[in-house]
Motif scaffolding. Structure first.
Motif, mmCIF file in Angstrom:
data_model
loop_
_atom_site.group_PDB
_atom_site.id
_atom_site.type_symbol
_atom_site.label_atom_id
_atom_site.label_comp_id
_atom_site.label_asym_id
_atom_site.label_seq_id
_atom_site.Cartn_x
_atom_site.Cartn_y
_atom_site.Cartn_z
ATOM 1 N N GLY A 20 1.178 -2.218 4.705
ATOM 2 C CA GLY A 20 1.491 -2.172 3.273
ATOM 3 C C GLY A 20 2.488 -1.063 2.994
ATOM 4 O O GLY A 20 2.434 -0.001 3.618
ATOM 5 N N VAL A 21 3.408 -1.318 2.062
ATOM 6 C CA VAL A 21 4.429 -0.338 1.708
ATOM 7 C C VAL A 21 4.440 -0.171 0.199
ATOM 8 O O VAL A 21 4.395 -1.168 -0.534
ATOM 9 N N ASP A 22 4.498 1.077 -0.272
ATOM 10 C CA ASP A 22 4.666 1.291 -1.712
ATOM 11 C C ASP A 22 5.519 2.525 -1.923
ATOM 12 O O ASP A 22 5.495 3.459 -1.122
ATOM 13 N N ILE A 23 6.271 2.511 -3.012
ATOM 14 C CA ILE A 23 7.175 3.629 -3.299
ATOM 15 C C ILE A 23 6.393 4.818 -3.876
ATOM 16 O O ILE A 23 6.850 5.946 -3.855
ATOM 17 N N ASP A 24 5.179 4.546 -4.367
ATOM 18 C CA ASP A 24 4.369 5.560 -5.048
ATOM 19 C C ASP A 24 3.372 6.180 -4.065
ATOM 20 O O ASP A 24 2.515 5.487 -3.525
ATOM 21 N N SER A 25 3.477 7.496 -3.862
ATOM 22 C CA SER A 25 2.608 8.146 -2.865
ATOM 23 C C SER A 25 1.126 8.048 -3.258
ATOM 24 O O SER A 25 0.250 8.001 -2.405
ATOM 25 N N VAL B 139 -0.213 4.741 -2.053
ATOM 26 C CA VAL B 139 -0.446 4.747 -0.609
ATOM 27 C C VAL B 139 -1.770 5.443 -0.289
ATOM 28 O O VAL B 139 -2.576 4.960 0.506
ATOM 29 N N LYS B 140 -2.000 6.572 -0.966
ATOM 30 C CA LYS B 140 -3.243 7.312 -0.756
ATOM 31 C C LYS B 140 -4.460 6.456 -1.128
ATOM 32 O O LYS B 140 -5.464 6.411 -0.428
ATOM 33 N N THR B 141 -4.350 5.786 -2.269
ATOM 34 C CA THR B 141 -5.436 4.924 -2.745
ATOM 35 C C THR B 141 -5.678 3.783 -1.766
ATOM 36 O O THR B 141 -6.816 3.440 -1.443
ATOM 37 N N ALA B 142 -4.586 3.184 -1.278
ATOM 38 C CA ALA B 142 -4.699 2.050 -0.354
ATOM 39 C C ALA B 142 -5.389 2.459 0.946
ATOM 40 O O ALA B 142 -6.248 1.739 1.466
ATOM 41 N N VAL B 143 -5.046 3.640 1.454
ATOM 42 C CA VAL B 143 -5.673 4.129 2.691
ATOM 43 C C VAL B 143 -7.177 4.278 2.483
ATOM 44 O O VAL B 143 -7.996 3.842 3.307
ATOM 45 N N ILE C 96 -4.707 -1.813 10.117
ATOM 46 C CA ILE C 96 -4.005 -1.761 8.828
ATOM 47 C C ILE C 96 -3.359 -0.397 8.642
ATOM 48 O O ILE C 96 -3.960 0.630 8.930
ATOM 49 N N ARG C 97 -2.110 -0.412 8.192
ATOM 50 C CA ARG C 97 -1.413 0.855 7.930
ATOM 51 C C ARG C 97 -0.704 0.774 6.584
ATOM 52 O O ARG C 97 -0.285 -0.299 6.169
ATOM 53 N N PHE C 98 -0.579 1.917 5.931
ATOM 54 C CA PHE C 98 0.159 1.973 4.666
ATOM 55 C C PHE C 98 1.198 3.074 4.773
ATOM 56 O O PHE C 98 0.905 4.161 5.266
ATOM 57 N N ILE C 99 2.419 2.786 4.319
ATOM 58 C CA ILE C 99 3.471 3.795 4.369
ATOM 59 C C ILE C 99 4.188 3.856 3.022
ATOM 60 O O ILE C 99 4.226 2.875 2.283
ATOM 61 N N GLN C 100 4.719 5.048 2.743
ATOM 62 C CA GLN C 100 5.482 5.205 1.516
ATOM 63 C C GLN C 100 6.928 4.885 1.807
ATOM 64 O O GLN C 100 7.517 5.416 2.748
ATOM 65 N N GLY C 101 7.512 3.991 1.043
ATOM 66 C CA GLY C 101 8.906 3.637 1.269
ATOM 67 C C GLY C 101 9.396 2.734 0.154
ATOM 68 O O GLY C 101 8.607 2.221 -0.638
ATOM 69 N N ASN C 102 10.707 2.559 0.103
ATOM 70 C CA ASN C 102 11.301 1.696 -0.910
ATOM 71 C C ASN C 102 11.544 0.323 -0.290
ATOM 72 O O ASN C 102 12.370 0.179 0.608
ATOM 73 N N LEU C 103 10.799 -0.688 -0.749
ATOM 74 C CA LEU C 103 10.876 -2.035 -0.167
ATOM 75 C C LEU C 103 10.745 -1.932 1.355
ATOM 76 O O LEU C 103 9.809 -1.340 1.849
ATOM 77 N N SER C 104 11.732 -2.488 2.093
ATOM 78 C CA SER C 104 11.525 -2.547 3.549
ATOM 79 C C SER C 104 12.285 -1.466 4.305
ATOM 80 O O SER C 104 12.473 -1.572 5.510
ATOM 81 N N ASP C 105 12.711 -0.405 3.610
ATOM 82 C CA ASP C 105 13.578 0.554 4.313
ATOM 83 C C ASP C 105 12.890 1.268 5.474
ATOM 84 O O ASP C 105 13.547 1.797 6.356
ATOM 85 N N LYS C 106 11.532 1.274 5.496
ATOM 86 C CA LYS C 106 10.841 1.949 6.605
ATOM 87 C C LYS C 106 10.182 0.938 7.551
ATOM 88 O O LYS C 106 9.368 1.296 8.381
#
Length: 318
Positions: free
Chosen positions: A207-212, A215-219, A232-242
């Protein structure tokens, strides 16, 4: 990204938009563009029982209750890092552009806990599709009836499952996920779609979200459902840039403009017969979005609708 944990207890700003009932849906869509992490709507057109359950009667002046069948209130929460004045001017401009002229905007300070508790008053365990039960962590009195239970604390991240577009995405995922599925969830919010994918049998999810904060909530939510980083992993990023690699299912539940931007990149993340599921699209943007799908080489295999929200399942055109 400059956000610290310290903001969690700072003053948020609550913006209340009062509009005629007939405009509530359009106004709600506009409000959703301003913040991805949680608005809630008091719509009194159905009044009686619903009001007691959803509306916070003690916060509403008598005069409003008397004419409440005619209007609704949309509550938008702006975090301490953002400028409420910008949000208000954006909302006003969009409301005017949509021809909604009769509205009132009020602003007040709001503690984080207050608005988290506002959610809790009307978010209950609910069955979705054929296999899932979405259960908020504070609800202990529920019967799963053989469904897979998705435990969730929405926190400050948008995504409780009750929003029509989230519901549609969950139902659509149910039809396309199998035990070989690898899932990419863009704009993951609370992580609900990623976690649901695993409960529905997927092999892994990212999962990717621009809002930190999201991401914290998702983890945390993944942990509540006993999934660790091996699945499952969650990362902070803008769309697919990461993002790198290929996935068999890509889901993006955001808003039309961002989906059209993402349509140009998503192809490279889909494996051979991969399925691309998009949500968060309001009906009056359908033609723009369909054109964008076609221009980027996708064909629609399914279109679903709920309360003026659309979700599409697509695959690469041959």
């Amino acid at each position: 990204m400059g956000m610290t944990n310290a903001v969690d207890n700072d003053k948020w700003t609550e913006i209340l938009i009062t509009v005629p009932s007939k405009d509530i849906e359009n106004a709600g869509n506009i409000a959703n563009m301003v913040v991805p992490y949680g608005i809630y709507i008091e719509d009194y057109s159905a009044l009686e029982d619903e009001v007691l359950e959803i509306a916070h009667i003690d916060l509403i002046e008598e005069s409003l209750l008397e004419r409440s069948r005619e209007e609704g209130i949309i509550h938008v929460y702006i975090n301490p890092d953002e400028n409420p004045a910008e949000a208000v001017s954006f909302i006003s401009e969009r409301l005017n552009a949509c021809g909604i002229n009769s509205y009132r905007i009020d602003i007040k300070d709001c503690l984080t806990e207050d608005w988290q508790n506002n959610w809790k008053q009307y978010f209950h365990a609910m069955p979705i599709g054929k296999k899932l039960l979405v259960r908020p962590l504070w609800e202990n009195d529920f019967d799963s009836n053989g469904r897979k239970v998705l435990n969730i604390e929405p926190g400050l991240a948008f995504g409780t499952g009750s929003h029509p577009t989230t519901k549609l995405c969950l139902e659509t995922l149910e039809d396309y996920i199998n035990s070989d599925s690898t899932v990419l969830d863009i704009g993951c919010g609370s992580g609900i779609l990623s976690i649901a994918s695993l409960l529905l049998g997927a092999k892994s999810a990212l999962g990717v979200d621009i809002d930190s904060l999201a991401v914290k909530t998702a983890v945390k939510n993944a942990e509540e459902n006993n999934f660790d980083e091996s699945k499952i992993r969650f990362i902070q990023g803008n769309l697919s840039d990461k993002v790198s690699g290929k996935f068999s299912v890509v889901v993006a539940n955001i808003v039309a403009d961002v989906i059209m931007q993402f349509n140009t990149e998503v192809g490279k993340f889909l494996d051979g017969g991969g399925i691309y599921i998009t949500g968060g699209i309001i009906e009056n943007r359908e033609d723009d979005v369909l054109l964008s799908f076609a221009q980027n080489g996708f064909e629609v295999i399914e279109r679903r609708e709920n309360n003026g929200w659309l979700v599409f399942a697509l695959k690469k055109a041959k």
